[in-house]
Design a protein around this motif. Structure first.
Motif, PDB file in Angstrom:
ATOM      1  N   LEU A  19     -53.800  13.666  15.826  1.00 57.17           N
ATOM      2  CA  LEU A  19     -55.135  14.253  15.936  1.00 57.17           C
ATOM      3  C   LEU A  19     -55.096  15.541  16.757  1.00 57.17           C
ATOM      4  O   LEU A  19     -55.697  16.546  16.382  1.00 57.17           O
ATOM      5  N   LEU A  20     -54.353  15.529  17.871  1.00 57.67           N
ATOM      6  CA  LEU A  20     -54.211  16.732  18.693  1.00 57.67           C
ATOM      7  C   LEU A  20     -53.525  17.859  17.923  1.00 57.67           C
ATOM      8  O   LEU A  20     -53.967  19.007  17.965  1.00 57.67           O
ATOM      9  N   LEU A  21     -52.446  17.530  17.235  1.00 59.81           N
ATOM     10  CA  LEU A  21     -51.743  18.544  16.431  1.00 59.81           C
ATOM     11  C   LEU A  21     -52.674  19.163  15.397  1.00 59.81           C
ATOM     12  O   LEU A  21     -52.705  20.391  15.224  1.00 59.81           O
ATOM     13  N   SER A  22     -53.435  18.325  14.730  1.00 56.10           N
ATOM     14  CA  SER A  22     -54.372  18.792  13.721  1.00 56.10           C
ATOM     15  C   SER A  22     -55.424  19.718  14.334  1.00 56.10           C
ATOM     16  O   SER A  22     -55.742  20.777  13.782  1.00 56.10           O
ATOM     17  N   LYS A  26     -56.072  23.589  13.494  1.00 57.00           N
ATOM     18  CA  LYS A  26     -57.394  23.935  12.969  1.00 57.00           C
ATOM     19  C   LYS A  26     -58.040  25.066  13.775  1.00 57.00           C
ATOM     20  O   LYS A  26     -58.687  25.950  13.210  1.00 57.00           O
ATOM     21  N   LEU A  27     -57.838  25.040  15.085  1.00 58.41           N
ATOM     22  CA  LEU A  27     -58.421  26.053  15.961  1.00 58.41           C
ATOM     23  C   LEU A  27     -57.550  27.302  16.108  1.00 58.41           C
ATOM     24  O   LEU A  27     -57.902  28.234  16.822  1.00 58.41           O
ATOM     25  N   GLY A  28     -56.391  27.296  15.449  1.00 55.00           N
ATOM     26  CA  GLY A  28     -55.505  28.462  15.508  1.00 55.00           C
ATOM     27  C   GLY A  28     -54.867  28.661  16.873  1.00 55.00           C
ATOM     28  O   GLY A  28     -54.641  29.794  17.297  1.00 55.00           O
ATOM     29  N   LEU A  29     -54.588  27.574  17.561  1.00 52.11           N
ATOM     30  CA  LEU A  29     -54.039  27.656  18.917  1.00 52.11           C
ATOM     31  C   LEU A  29     -52.544  27.382  18.990  1.00 52.11           C
ATOM     32  O   LEU A  29     -51.999  27.172  20.074  1.00 52.11           O
ATOM     33  N   ASP A  30     -51.866  27.394  17.858  1.00 50.98           N
ATOM     34  CA  ASP A  30     -50.439  27.068  17.807  1.00 50.98           C
ATOM     35  C   ASP A  30     -49.598  27.857  18.805  1.00 50.98           C
ATOM     36  O   ASP A  30     -48.666  27.331  19.394  1.00 50.98           O
ATOM     37  N   GLN A  31     -49.916  29.126  18.991  1.00 47.78           N
ATOM     38  CA  GLN A  31     -49.111  29.949  19.898  1.00 47.78           C
ATOM     39  C   GLN A  31     -49.472  29.742  21.365  1.00 47.78           C
ATOM     40  O   GLN A  31     -48.789  30.236  22.258  1.00 47.78           O
TER      41      GLN A  31
END
Length: 97
Positions: A19-22, A26-31
């Motif tokens: 859920l956190l990864l998703s 979704k919020l574009g916070l990968d970086q």
């Protein structure tokens, strides 16, 4: 998002990982946000960080919070029993609901 200069490393493991990864994607916070999983020597990690945050909703006694306090880290903790006990003995930062 631009002009953000922060990095959040989340340590630990649990049933909310997917859920956190998703949500991160979704919020574009990968970086900015990464899930690091379980680490054996938390003191090395805490020592290298600028801010230590514990977000548990239930802790009997928060040894990890004590480690953050003893390492002199700026700390943000949730208002739960274990964190309240630490707060009663020292000033360590902010406590939130």
């Amino acid at each position: 998002m631009s002009q953000l200069e922060f990095k959040i490393d989340i340590y630990g493991q649990g049933f909310l990982k997917e859920l956190l990864l998703s949500q991160i994607q979704k919020l574009g916070l990968d970086q900015y946000v990464s899930l690091k999983g379980f680490v054996k020597n938390q003191c090395l990690i805490i020592a290298a960080e600028d801010v230590f945050m514990i977000t548990s909703i239930s802790k009997a006694i928060s040894m990890i919070l004590w480690k953050g306090v003893l390492l002199g880290k700026r700390t943000l903790a949730t208002n739960c029993i274990g964190c309240l006990e630490v707060r009663d003995y020292c000033e360590f930062g902010l406590m939130v609901e």
